[in-house]
Design a protein around this motif. Sequence first.
Motif, PDB file in Angstrom:
ATOM      1  N   CYS A 184       0.836  -1.196   0.000  1.00  0.00           N
ATOM      2  CA  CYS A 184       0.000   0.000   0.000  1.00  0.00           C
ATOM      3  C   CYS A 184       0.876   1.254   0.000  1.00  0.00           C
ATOM      4  CB  CYS A 184      -0.923   0.001   1.214  1.00  0.00           C
ATOM      5  SG  CYS A 184      -1.940   1.483   1.378  1.00  0.00           S
ATOM      6  N   ALA A 185       0.508   2.237  -0.831  1.00  0.00           N
ATOM      7  CA  ALA A 185       1.295   3.470  -0.938  1.00  0.00           C
ATOM      8  C   ALA A 185       1.214   4.321   0.320  1.00  0.00           C
ATOM      9  CB  ALA A 185       0.815   4.281  -2.145  1.00  0.00           C
ATOM     10  N   LEU A 186       0.248   4.034   1.208  1.00  0.00           N
ATOM     11  CA  LEU A 186       0.111   4.801   2.437  1.00  0.00           C
ATOM     12  C   LEU A 186       1.089   4.350   3.520  1.00  0.00           C
ATOM     13  CD1 LEU A 186      -3.798   4.861   2.715  1.00  0.00           C
ATOM     14  CD2 LEU A 186      -2.306   6.688   1.870  1.00  0.00           C
ATOM     15  N   ILE A 187       1.770   3.250   3.290  1.00  0.00           N
ATOM     16  CA  ILE A 187       2.697   2.694   4.287  1.00  0.00           C
ATOM     17  C   ILE A 187       4.125   2.993   3.864  1.00  0.00           C
ATOM     18  CG2 ILE A 187       3.395   0.635   5.537  1.00  0.00           C
ATOM     19  CD1 ILE A 187       0.501   1.456   6.049  1.00  0.00           C
ATOM     20  N   ILE A 274     -10.979   8.633  -5.101  1.00  0.00           N
ATOM     21  CA  ILE A 274     -10.532   7.328  -4.609  1.00  0.00           C
ATOM     22  C   ILE A 274      -9.625   6.709  -5.675  1.00  0.00           C
ATOM     23  CG2 ILE A 274     -11.286   5.015  -3.909  1.00  0.00           C
ATOM     24  CD1 ILE A 274     -13.971   6.284  -3.109  1.00  0.00           C
ATOM     25  N   PRO A 275      -8.387   6.351  -5.332  1.00  0.00           N
ATOM     26  CA  PRO A 275      -7.760   6.334  -3.997  1.00  0.00           C
ATOM     27  C   PRO A 275      -6.821   7.519  -3.746  1.00  0.00           C
ATOM     28  CG  PRO A 275      -6.472   4.974  -5.451  1.00  0.00           C
ATOM     29  CD  PRO A 275      -7.582   5.559  -6.298  1.00  0.00           C
ATOM     30  N   ALA A 276      -6.835   8.531  -4.635  1.00  0.00           N
ATOM     31  CA  ALA A 276      -5.879   9.629  -4.489  1.00  0.00           C
ATOM     32  C   ALA A 276      -6.052  10.366  -3.166  1.00  0.00           C
ATOM     33  CB  ALA A 276      -6.037  10.604  -5.651  1.00  0.00           C
ATOM     34  N   ASP A 277      -7.318  10.640  -2.784  1.00  0.00           N
ATOM     35  CA  ASP A 277      -7.582  11.345  -1.528  1.00  0.00           C
ATOM     36  C   ASP A 277      -7.911  10.394  -0.375  1.00  0.00           C
ATOM     37  OD1 ASP A 277      -7.335  13.835  -2.840  1.00  0.00           O
ATOM     38  OD2 ASP A 277      -9.410  13.712  -3.519  1.00  0.00           O
ATOM     39  N   LEU A 278      -8.533   9.279  -0.706  1.00  0.00           N
ATOM     40  CA  LEU A 278      -8.978   8.339   0.325  1.00  0.00           C
ATOM     41  C   LEU A 278      -8.913   6.912  -0.199  1.00  0.00           C
ATOM     42  CD1 LEU A 278     -10.401   7.855   3.128  1.00  0.00           C
ATOM     43  CD2 LEU A 278     -12.566   7.904   1.861  1.00  0.00           C
ATOM     44  N   SER A 279      -8.257   6.041   0.543  1.00  0.00           N
ATOM     45  CA  SER A 279      -8.258   4.610   0.225  1.00  0.00           C
ATOM     46  C   SER A 279      -9.354   3.916   1.023  1.00  0.00           C
ATOM     47  CB  SER A 279      -6.907   3.977   0.562  1.00  0.00           C
ATOM     48  OG  SER A 279      -5.906   4.394  -0.346  1.00  0.00           O
ATOM     49  N   GLY A 295     -14.934  -1.317  -7.739  1.00  0.00           N
ATOM     50  CA  GLY A 295     -13.475  -1.285  -7.746  1.00  0.00           C
ATOM     51  C   GLY A 295     -12.909  -1.455  -6.347  1.00  0.00           C
ATOM     52  N   LEU A 296     -13.626  -2.201  -5.504  1.00  0.00           N
ATOM     53  CA  LEU A 296     -13.253  -2.338  -4.091  1.00  0.00           C
ATOM     54  C   LEU A 296     -12.094  -3.314  -3.910  1.00  0.00           C
ATOM     55  CD1 LEU A 296     -13.861  -1.782  -1.067  1.00  0.00           C
ATOM     56  CD2 LEU A 296     -15.443  -3.742  -1.152  1.00  0.00           C
ATOM     57  N   THR A 297     -10.982  -2.804  -3.420  1.00  0.00           N
ATOM     58  CA  THR A 297      -9.903  -3.680  -2.967  1.00  0.00           C
ATOM     59  C   THR A 297     -10.334  -4.276  -1.634  1.00  0.00           C
ATOM     60  OG1 THR A 297      -8.170  -2.429  -4.073  1.00  0.00           O
ATOM     61  CG2 THR A 297      -7.515  -3.785  -2.188  1.00  0.00           C
ATOM     62  N   THR A 298     -10.265  -5.592  -1.529  1.00  0.00           N
ATOM     63  CA  THR A 298     -10.797  -6.251  -0.341  1.00  0.00           C
ATOM     64  C   THR A 298      -9.938  -7.458   0.016  1.00  0.00           C
ATOM     65  OG1 THR A 298     -12.843  -7.168   0.634  1.00  0.00           O
ATOM     66  CG2 THR A 298     -12.402  -7.700  -1.666  1.00  0.00           C
ATOM     67  N   VAL A 299     -10.366  -8.180   1.014  1.00  0.00           N
ATOM     68  CA  VAL A 299      -9.656  -9.381   1.464  1.00  0.00           C
ATOM     69  C   VAL A 299     -10.612 -10.558   1.348  1.00  0.00           C
ATOM     70  CG1 VAL A 299      -8.570 -10.530   3.438  1.00  0.00           C
ATOM     71  CG2 VAL A 299      -8.126  -8.102   3.004  1.00  0.00           C
ATOM     72  N   ASP A 300     -10.169 -11.600   0.675  1.00  0.00           N
ATOM     73  CA  ASP A 300     -11.008 -12.780   0.490  1.00  0.00           C
ATOM     74  C   ASP A 300     -11.158 -13.538   1.799  1.00  0.00           C
ATOM     75  OD1 ASP A 300     -12.372 -14.718  -1.360  1.00  0.00           O
ATOM     76  OD2 ASP A 300     -10.802 -16.029  -0.575  1.00  0.00           O
ATOM     77  N   TRP A 301     -12.397 -13.819   2.170  1.00  0.00           N
ATOM     78  CA  TRP A 301     -12.726 -14.536   3.408  1.00  0.00           C
ATOM     79  C   TRP A 301     -12.996 -15.984   3.029  1.00  0.00           C
ATOM     80  CZ3 TRP A 301     -17.413 -12.794   6.915  1.00  0.00           C
ATOM     81  CH2 TRP A 301     -17.164 -13.168   8.248  1.00  0.00           C
ATOM     82  N   ALA A 362      -4.699   2.907  -2.586  1.00  0.00           N
ATOM     83  CA  ALA A 362      -3.504   3.419  -3.271  1.00  0.00           C
ATOM     84  C   ALA A 362      -2.399   2.367  -3.168  1.00  0.00           C
ATOM     85  CB  ALA A 362      -3.058   4.726  -2.621  1.00  0.00           C
ATOM     86  N   ARG A 363      -1.890   1.969  -4.328  1.00  0.00           N
ATOM     87  CA  ARG A 363      -0.899   0.904  -4.385  1.00  0.00           C
ATOM     88  C   ARG A 363       0.443   1.459  -4.840  1.00  0.00           C
ATOM     89  NH1 ARG A 363      -2.059  -4.977  -7.256  1.00  0.00           N
ATOM     90  NH2 ARG A 363      -0.424  -6.154  -6.144  1.00  0.00           N
ATOM     91  N   ARG A 364       1.511   0.914  -4.280  1.00  0.00           N
ATOM     92  CA  ARG A 364       2.843   1.370  -4.704  1.00  0.00           C
ATOM     93  C   ARG A 364       3.068   1.075  -6.176  1.00  0.00           C
ATOM     94  NH1 ARG A 364       5.109  -1.400  -0.072  1.00  0.00           N
ATOM     95  NH2 ARG A 364       5.060   0.000   1.718  1.00  0.00           N
ATOM     96  N   ALA A 365       3.763   1.982  -6.824  1.00  0.00           N
ATOM     97  CA  ALA A 365       4.077   1.775  -8.240  1.00  0.00           C
ATOM     98  C   ALA A 365       5.050   0.613  -8.369  1.00  0.00           C
ATOM     99  CB  ALA A 365       4.688   3.033  -8.818  1.00  0.00           C
TER     100      ALA A 365
END
Length: 365
Positions: A184-187, A274-279, A295-301, A362-365
């Motif tokens: 994630c680009a936020l980390i 989304i996701p430039a201002d808010l992820s 376009g929801l990035t999510t986690v498979d349960w 937001a994903r790292r390039a």
Amino acid sequence: MERATRADVARAAGVAPSTVSLVLNGRGRDVKIAPATIERVQQAARTLNYIPNAAARSLRRGKSHLIALLMAELPDDPFVPVVHTVLTTAMIDIQQRGYLLLPLFQSGDGASDAEVIRGVLGDTQLAGIIRETTSAEAFTSRLLANLGIPVVAMSMIEANPTGSESSLIRIDEGAGVQQVLSDCALIDPSTGMGTGRAVFLAGPNTNHARQHPIAHAFGTNFTLYSLPDWEASTAYQASVRLLTEDPSISLIALADDSQAPGVFQAADDLGLSIPADLSILGFGNQDHRNAEAMGLTTVDWPLKEMTEAAVASIINVIEGRSPADNIHPRALTVTEETTPASSQPIPVATIPTHPVWRTSVARRA
């Protein structure tokens, strides 16, 4: 119309009742009954719509083919993805393995509910029980401990064995969330810490652990808000308020994908990109079509895999094999854990979650 009996089939086929039993139990060829006689008995049974008495057969064999699935309270809509996935998977998988499913739902710790479940479990000859422990009631543990029936526990969240089960199948909620954060680009990759602020919108239940990786990454800049329901409208109202009060929020993570439409709508109404201002990070991936549309990035349960593993495990126990014997091909870890209630190690299978990348984080390039 009265139900046809074994004697009726015997008279129609011109054989003894014992011959009917041997043929319909699949032992006709073993005891050298003529093929023509076998066909005659089977045809008579079909014509009379004869169905063997399962209870009597179980008593004779000393074996039941009925497996109970004990779940938490049935929601208003029984077709919600979580319940639908677990129920249909258990029903199909159990039947394919030659057993039948008895679904039971516990609605609380009240005396009436306890008595109903106690009566069903006590009066029904069961081969085993799969117990969903995510929202377990206390009386169930006491009851199952006294039945002398194999029990496999399965948990949709991270959980520990209690000591009363033959095995535990659980889900590692945080694994997929951690993988999202790792890309994630936020980390900040050098420190592992998040930039901005992160909010986790929980529902009525906060006993899950899917928020822990986010809380760790954002530290004091992480906040958990518990909402009264899972409705998108409730998530919308909370998101509008939170984003208005604190423009530094860079990530809203959700306990369940059902909340996502409300957060997307709130961002749109506030003019946030989304996701430039808010992820926005979801959890579940049960409704693939809607998640894809947003376009929801999510986690498979992995509820299907969890249920399949629990079915395989209980049948292993019933049939005298190890509870963890080939329970599922998907990557999982099997450990043995002891509890204060049992000195015997209990096999615990842990199924990881996985990220489903779309465009809302937001994903790292």
